[in-house]
Design a protein around this motif. Sequence first.
Motif, PDB file in Angstrom:
ATOM      1  N   HIS A 179       0.827  -1.205   0.000  1.00  0.00           N
ATOM      2  CA  HIS A 179       0.000   0.000   0.000  1.00  0.00           C
ATOM      3  C   HIS A 179       0.864   1.259   0.000  1.00  0.00           C
ATOM      4  O   HIS A 179       0.410   2.321  -0.408  1.00  0.00           O
ATOM      5  CB  HIS A 179      -0.948   0.008   1.203  1.00  0.00           C
ATOM      6  CG  HIS A 179      -0.286   0.178   2.525  1.00  0.00           C
ATOM      7  ND1 HIS A 179       0.582  -0.753   3.054  1.00  0.00           N
ATOM      8  CD2 HIS A 179      -0.367   1.181   3.425  1.00  0.00           C
ATOM      9  CE1 HIS A 179       0.996  -0.346   4.230  1.00  0.00           C
ATOM     10  NE2 HIS A 179       0.455   0.827   4.485  1.00  0.00           N
ATOM     11  N   TRP A 192      -0.204   4.301  -2.567  1.00  0.00           N
ATOM     12  CA  TRP A 192      -1.140   3.957  -3.623  1.00  0.00           C
ATOM     13  C   TRP A 192      -2.510   4.560  -3.310  1.00  0.00           C
ATOM     14  O   TRP A 192      -2.692   5.267  -2.321  1.00  0.00           O
ATOM     15  CB  TRP A 192      -1.207   2.439  -3.783  1.00  0.00           C
ATOM     16  CG  TRP A 192      -1.676   1.981  -5.139  1.00  0.00           C
ATOM     17  CD1 TRP A 192      -2.774   1.227  -5.419  1.00  0.00           C
ATOM     18  CD2 TRP A 192      -1.062   2.259  -6.401  1.00  0.00           C
ATOM     19  NE1 TRP A 192      -2.885   1.009  -6.774  1.00  0.00           N
ATOM     20  CE2 TRP A 192      -1.845   1.637  -7.407  1.00  0.00           C
ATOM     21  CE3 TRP A 192       0.080   2.969  -6.796  1.00  0.00           C
ATOM     22  CZ2 TRP A 192      -1.539   1.703  -8.759  1.00  0.00           C
ATOM     23  CZ3 TRP A 192       0.390   3.039  -8.139  1.00  0.00           C
ATOM     24  CH2 TRP A 192      -0.415   2.418  -9.107  1.00  0.00           C
ATOM     25  N   ARG A 195      -8.755   4.110  -1.890  1.00  0.00           N
ATOM     26  CA  ARG A 195      -9.879   3.169  -1.964  1.00  0.00           C
ATOM     27  C   ARG A 195      -9.383   1.739  -2.104  1.00  0.00           C
ATOM     28  O   ARG A 195      -9.942   0.814  -1.494  1.00  0.00           O
ATOM     29  CB  ARG A 195     -10.813   3.548  -3.119  1.00  0.00           C
ATOM     30  CG  ARG A 195     -12.080   2.704  -3.164  1.00  0.00           C
ATOM     31  CD  ARG A 195     -13.032   3.194  -4.237  1.00  0.00           C
ATOM     32  NE  ARG A 195     -12.438   3.135  -5.564  1.00  0.00           N
ATOM     33  CZ  ARG A 195     -13.092   3.429  -6.678  1.00  0.00           C
ATOM     34  NH1 ARG A 195     -14.353   3.834  -6.615  1.00  0.00           N
ATOM     35  NH2 ARG A 195     -12.498   3.365  -7.858  1.00  0.00           N
ATOM     36  N   TRP A 196      -8.351   1.551  -2.917  1.00  0.00           N
ATOM     37  CA  TRP A 196      -7.776   0.218  -3.094  1.00  0.00           C
ATOM     38  C   TRP A 196      -7.186  -0.284  -1.778  1.00  0.00           C
ATOM     39  O   TRP A 196      -7.398  -1.436  -1.397  1.00  0.00           O
ATOM     40  CB  TRP A 196      -6.701   0.261  -4.174  1.00  0.00           C
ATOM     41  CG  TRP A 196      -5.844  -0.958  -4.271  1.00  0.00           C
ATOM     42  CD1 TRP A 196      -4.615  -1.140  -3.737  1.00  0.00           C
ATOM     43  CD2 TRP A 196      -6.167  -2.185  -4.950  1.00  0.00           C
ATOM     44  NE1 TRP A 196      -4.141  -2.394  -4.029  1.00  0.00           N
ATOM     45  CE2 TRP A 196      -5.077  -3.058  -4.772  1.00  0.00           C
ATOM     46  CE3 TRP A 196      -7.266  -2.627  -5.681  1.00  0.00           C
ATOM     47  CZ2 TRP A 196      -5.059  -4.333  -5.299  1.00  0.00           C
ATOM     48  CZ3 TRP A 196      -7.245  -3.912  -6.206  1.00  0.00           C
ATOM     49  CH2 TRP A 196      -6.148  -4.740  -6.019  1.00  0.00           C
ATOM     50  N   ASP A 199     -10.253  -1.168   0.559  1.00  0.00           N
ATOM     51  CA  ASP A 199     -11.102  -2.297   0.210  1.00  0.00           C
ATOM     52  C   ASP A 199     -10.336  -3.617   0.087  1.00  0.00           C
ATOM     53  O   ASP A 199     -10.804  -4.662   0.562  1.00  0.00           O
ATOM     54  CB  ASP A 199     -11.843  -2.018  -1.101  1.00  0.00           C
ATOM     55  CG  ASP A 199     -12.817  -0.850  -0.978  1.00  0.00           C
ATOM     56  OD1 ASP A 199     -13.122  -0.464   0.171  1.00  0.00           O
ATOM     57  OD2 ASP A 199     -13.249  -0.316  -2.018  1.00  0.00           O
ATOM     58  N   GLU A 200      -9.182  -3.588  -0.565  1.00  0.00           N
ATOM     59  CA  GLU A 200      -8.424  -4.817  -0.787  1.00  0.00           C
ATOM     60  C   GLU A 200      -7.402  -5.081   0.309  1.00  0.00           C
ATOM     61  O   GLU A 200      -6.951  -6.218   0.482  1.00  0.00           O
ATOM     62  CB  GLU A 200      -7.707  -4.753  -2.140  1.00  0.00           C
ATOM     63  CG  GLU A 200      -8.637  -4.830  -3.324  1.00  0.00           C
ATOM     64  CD  GLU A 200      -9.361  -6.166  -3.402  1.00  0.00           C
ATOM     65  OE1 GLU A 200      -8.741  -7.210  -3.129  1.00  0.00           O
ATOM     66  OE2 GLU A 200     -10.559  -6.159  -3.737  1.00  0.00           O
TER      67      GLU A 200
END
Length: 482
Positions: A179, A192, A195-196, A199-200
């Motif tokens: 991240h 990064w 949202r990514w 969520d991930e």
Amino acid sequence: MTNHFGILTYGAYLPRRRLQRKAIAAANAWFNPGLRGLAKGERAMANWDEDAVTMAVEAARDCLAGLAPATVGQLMLASTTHPYDDRQNAGIVANALHLGSALRVLDVTGSQRAGTSALATALAAGSSTLVAAGEHRLAKAASPQEMHYGDGAAALLVGRGAPIARLIAAHAESVDFVHQFRGHDRSHDYAWEERWIRDEGYMKIVPAALEALFKASGTAPGAVTHFCMPCTLPRVAAGIANRVGLSENALRDNLAALCGDTGAAHPLLMLAHALEESKPGDQILVAAFGQGCDALLFEATDAISKRSPRGGVRAALARRKEETNYERFLAFNDHIALERGMRAEADHGTPLSTLYRNRDMVTGLVGGRCRKCGTLQFPRGRYCVNPKCNALDSQDDQPFSEIGATVMSYTADMLTYSPDPPAYYGMIQFDGGGRMMADFADVDDGKVEVGMPMRMMFRIKENDAARGFVRYFWKAAPSARQ
């Protein structure tokens, strides 16, 4: 419960200056208007002479207050911002704390989980270990990280005795989910898309770790009293708590509005804060995210109601000075090229042989105490300075770092170079005897007085930029006694 294993004590340290986020936004919103939405609260701001090592020393001093150095069998220093790549940073901390040379020391790094990974390793080893974590991360101007980050340190002593908290279970998930990262030749983190990451990353990896922990320990999520989850992304910690069945009341304040995210130190800082407010039987869950997740579940023991008074997180938060000068923050972190003047151009090479021979005096602030008359002196010499004694070779080691002092005389110097002018320095008198000329730290201009109570603090003396060497020494700072 006098011969059980667990957390014996804790400590914390935050720099005195707190940079107001609205000052950051005011300076940079012309370029990044979105910063206005983050302009709430404040972040702990390291002074120019503080780094991960100096802050870890201060947190460890708070943790070990009143304990003998022999209490510590090994020392782990966790950070992603160790000042040295090829010098044991934990060894500097050990020397400053007078822990002796018969000691195993280890630097732990490479992840925001470094602090919890060190703690889990120490708990699994079953030996007396001081786990300290300090962080001084740099962030690019006008970036969200500049808003979110904070500088600080925390420390925990684990070992046998009457622990205030015992480990119920621990679980680790190691997942190369990147991240954010920082290459070895870079000064700033690269992050990064949020949202990514949410969520991930957080919402999948952390719940998996917590559910595995609950299954292994047989603990019901509803039994957790305190949930420590460092995360500056909005609503993530609450979402994780809801997903795994934790009580809404268990979610603890992540302290982001008060000091910012202190990186690898932050899970330990939140744990120390929870220990300050826990009662016997409380269960404390700590989760740290970063290329996976560390999850540790503790239970507060009866001994927590008898814990020794110490500074801790409350005192670290209370010791603050509001800072609105964003340009000072940039200068302290070398983000702007100041004209520092010719006096700043002196080449201060460090003779490593001299440093080694005087390491106890320089790093440990060790002076002497005369065996015949009891006179204290710094630095230690062959002759006692008491004119009525003058005994030869009568000096025993006397650490001065934990002895209070008062200002005898002082100077505020605008001519000598200082990254934070004016440079304050002067003669201090130690309680019980002994004097030394010392630089002053964390003083307010115009507020220094003769007779002011002071305490010694481990700080950077100078940075040898030509060779990349950091010189440490002790400075005098205003004491809470005043």
